[in-house]
Every structure is written in structure tokens, then in C-alpha cells.
Write an enzyme that holds these catalytic residues in place. Structure first.
Site: not given
Ligand code: CTP
Length: 401
Positions: A210, A279, A289, A305, A307, A323, A337, A341
């Protein structure tokens, strides 16, 4: 235990019998998390050897002002700027006299003039020399300049006299120096921060990722150090230099970021998940390749996972700060969120305005409500965010005590 995490202490040693205590002093400082560089006057070397101080601090000892080799490695002005604190211990009567008159006739006195850092002195001398009006006048002068004085203590002296003039004990000097930094909002705290994107390999040359630049995480790491914290930054691939005094662990994929986090979370006071963690990851990473021999192709994806949720599930757990870069209803998504979380605090903003920008605006969301952080450079916003985090830490400490 007093802490000097991340602090750079320039320890000046002058000629006096108490110089032998500097071996213990530098060990205590190092154990408290400081980096110590030693400067010795010529007379100090009669009491303790530079080699001893070098072995104890792990850094070359600085002895002469006009030393080509030493100047090439770290010039005296650079050394003066390097320090967060200059402590002269023991400070002899002669040294006090020289600095009271602004002399710059050796390396240590020159550094005293050149440094922008605070200066502390631990005088040590015979009680008669201490009480002499000349010494007292010099002392009044350096005190007036804002130098911090530790001691001296009273008691038996090496020369057989009894009275004021003993150098303050190393443990007390450590506590006194730590106290000078205790006003920093994150003094002694360990912050674990994830930042940047993750890359999820498809084959040896391609990946899913990303637009995260890592700038917010790096700004937070930089500002947290300035606020007195020890910082571990677990970073996905970014094109940013490592901030000064930050321990940086480079990772690539989400699973690697998770294990790097879990390995270091135990002593963290705060976890800040700034990373834009992918994600999903390809279910299979091909060894070769992938060739474009098909008109269309599918890549099976597996959920990565989460985190921050793993960290929030720990018991005991650090303060957990997330964030959320959103594109729709920033506030509603952020609040959802925060709860899903189980975060203590979440900074939400608009994804389209955030990625790769030097400026950002955010809304801090917690169980107590929302606070707007107006658009500004990421460093300034980072300072505000860390201020909120520090407030929560001290509120938690007040509740616990
Ligand atoms: N985060 C994380 N591990 C993941 C995804 C997200 O630790 N696999 C943390 C990010 O570092 C951030 C927070 O979760 O602090 C929110 O990230 P975001 O990408 O907005 O959350 P998602 O769970 O991916 O939600 P969405 O469904 O909106 O993508």
C-alpha cells in the site's frame, strides 16, 4: 531505580582523589541506560587511567584539545553538541577557578564554554580549600550562571581532615542527574511503534502493498525520543533514515511484523500501531517468477494476523494506541475500530489526505470522547499525540499508586 534512558552524558573528570569513584559512576550511568563519553584533564589521569574509563564506557576517552586524531573522529565542538548533560565529577578547586573565569585552556574547560547542554558539577576538595573565600566566590559565579551543583558532602577526608569537601556518592549523583530529566513527559518509558507498509510476496519479484510512507511513525519515534522515551520502531519497507537514538527493526511481511512485535512487547509501556499492515497475503508464494501465459489469473488470499488486536489481548498489556486512515465516515469507523480492537486511544484521519503527505490532521478517539488535532506538520501532530499518551500514562500511574 533512576533512569537515564537514551541520555548522552559527558562525564568530565578532573584531578582529585575522588576520581576513582568515576569508575563506579560511569557503570551506574551505563546501567541506567545512558551513553557515557569521558573527558579527563591531565591531572585526572594521575588518579584513574583513561583505559579504565574507556573499558567501562565502551567509548574512547577524550584527553586533549589539540589532538588531530581525536578531532578527526569527533571534534570538540561536535562533542559539546553531542551531550544532553555535562557532569564534572570530581570538580577540583582549580577547575572551578578556571571555569569561573571562562578559561578554555584544555579540552574540558573548552567544552564547558561550547556546550549548549546543562552543566552539573560535583565539587570535591580538602575542607580548607572548599571554605576558602576564593573557592566560594568561584562557586557563587558558576551557580549564578545556572550550573547545577551536587554537594559536596561532609565527613572524613582522604587527607585526614573532617568537614565539607567529599564528592557526593555515585548513586546519589545518578539520582540527581536523572532528576534533571524527570520533567520530560515520557522519561523512562519504552514505546514500541510499528510503521510503514507491509509487503506480501506473490512471487520472488512481486508483492501486494500500500501507499504508506512511514512518515507518521518516524515522526512519532523522533518526537518520543525528544520527550525522553526509549523507542523501538518496527518498520516495514520505507525510504526514511533511522531517527537518532531509535532502535529500528526492519521487517517485510505482516507475519514477520507480528513476531518482531511479540518478541519486544513485554517491557513496552506503550504500543503504537501506525503500520498500514496488509490485511491479506497470497496463500501461496511461488518459488519461480509467475509467467504471463494466462489471459487472466487469480491469487488466493489469506487473512493476515491483526497485530494490534494481538497486543490488546495480552495480559498485562501496554497502553494500546491505534491509527485508522479511513475514506468514509472517519469518526464512525474510528469509533467502531476502537471498540472492536479494544484500543485505549485511536487517531483517525482521512486516508486520501494522509498517505505520503508531510502534513496531517487527526481526531483522537477514546472512551472519554473525541479531540480534534488540527492539520499541521506530522512532527507537530506527533508531539500532540504523544502529549495525550503521556497524560494517559501518568493518569494510569496515579490510579495505580
Ligand atoms: N493493524 C494491525 N494489524 C493488521 C491490521 C491493522 O496492527 N493486520 C492496526 C494498524 O496498525 C492500525 C489499526 O490496526 O493501528 C487500524 O488499521 P486499519 O488498517 O485501519 O484496520 P483494519 O483492521 O485493517 O480495518 P479495515 O477493515 O478498515 O481495513
Amino acid at each position: 531505580m533512576p533512569t537515564l534512558t537514551n541520555k548522552r552524558i559527558l562525564l568530565g573528570i578532573t584531578g582529585g582523589i575522588a576520581a576513582y569513584k568515576c569508575a563506579e559512576l560511569s557503570r551506574l550511568f551505563t546501567r541506567a541506560g545512558a551513553e557515557v563519553r569521558v573527558v579527563m584533564t591531565r591531572a585526572a589521569q594521575e588518579f584513574v587511567t583513561p583505559l579504565t574509563m574507556q573499558a567501562l564506557t565502551g567509548n574512547r576517552v577524550h584527553l586533549d584539545l589539540l589532538d588531530f586524531e581525536a578531532e578527526a573522529a569527533m571534534g570538540h565542538i561536535e562533542l559539546a553538541r553531542w551531550a544532553d548533560l555535562v557532569l564534572v565529577a570530581p570538580a577540583s578547586a582549580d577547575f572551578l577557578a578556571r571555569i569561573a573565569h571562562g578559561r578554555a585552556d584544555d579540552l574540558l574547560s573548552t567544552l564547558i564554554l561550547a556546550t549548549p547542554a546543562p552543566i552539573a558539577l560535583a565539587p570535591a576538595m580538602n575542607q580548607g580549600m572548599w571554605s576558602d573565600p576564593g573557592t566560594q566566590q568561584n562557586l557563587a559565579e558558576v551557580h549564578h550562571r545556572g550550573y547545577r551543583l551536587f554537594g559536596p558532602d561532609e565527613g572524613d577526608q582522604a587527607c585526614g581532615d573532617v568537614g565539607p569537601g567529599r564528592m557526593v556518592e555515585p548513586a546519589e549523583l545518578l539520582a540527581g542527574c536523572a532528576e534533571l530529566f524527570s520533567g520530560e513527559p515520557l522519561a523512562g518509558r519504552h514505546l514500541l511503534i510499528t510503521g510503514g507498509p507491509t509487503r506480501e510476496a506473490i512471487d520472488p519479484v512481486r508483492f501486494l502493498s500500500n501507499h504508506s510512507s512511514g512518515k507518521m511513525a518516524y515522526a512519532l519515534a523522533t518526537e518520543a525520543v525528544a520527550a525522553g522515551a526509549r523507542v523501538t520502531l518496527i518498520s516495514g519497507p520505507v525510504a526514511l533514515p533511522t531517527p537518532d537514538r531509535v532502535t529500528r527493526i526492519d521487517v517485510v511481511g505482516a507475519e514477520e511484523m507480528l513476531s518482531a512485535t511479540m518478541e519486544r512487547i513485554t517491557d513496552a509501556d506503550v504500543f503504537i500501531g501506525v503500520a498500514a499492515v496488509a490485511d491479506y497475503r497470497p496463500a501461496n508464494q511461488t518459488a519461480e517468477k509467475i509467467k504471463k501465459d494466462q489471459v487472466s489469473m487469480k491469487i488466493d488470499l489469506l487473512r493476515n494476523p491483526d497485530i494490534i488486536s494481538e497486543v490488546a489481548g495480552l495480559n498485562p498489556r501496554p497502553l494500546v494506541v491505534g491509527f485508522a486512515a479511513e475514506t468514509g465516515d472517519v469518526l464512525a469507523n474510528g469509533r467502531e475500530k476502537l471498540e472492536r480492537k479494544r484500543l485505549d486511544l485511536l487517531f483517525a484521519n482521512n486516508a486520501t489526505e494522509t498517505f505520503n503527505s508531510d502534513e496531517v490532521a487527526a481526531t483522537a478517539i477514546s472512551a472519554e470522547g473525541e479531540i480534534e488535532i488540527p492539520r499541521a506538520r506530522k512532527e507537530a501532530v506527533a508531539r500532540k499525540m504523544l502529549g495525550m499518551i503521556a497524560e494517559r500514562l501518568s493518569a494510569a500511574a496515579d490510579t495505580a499508586s
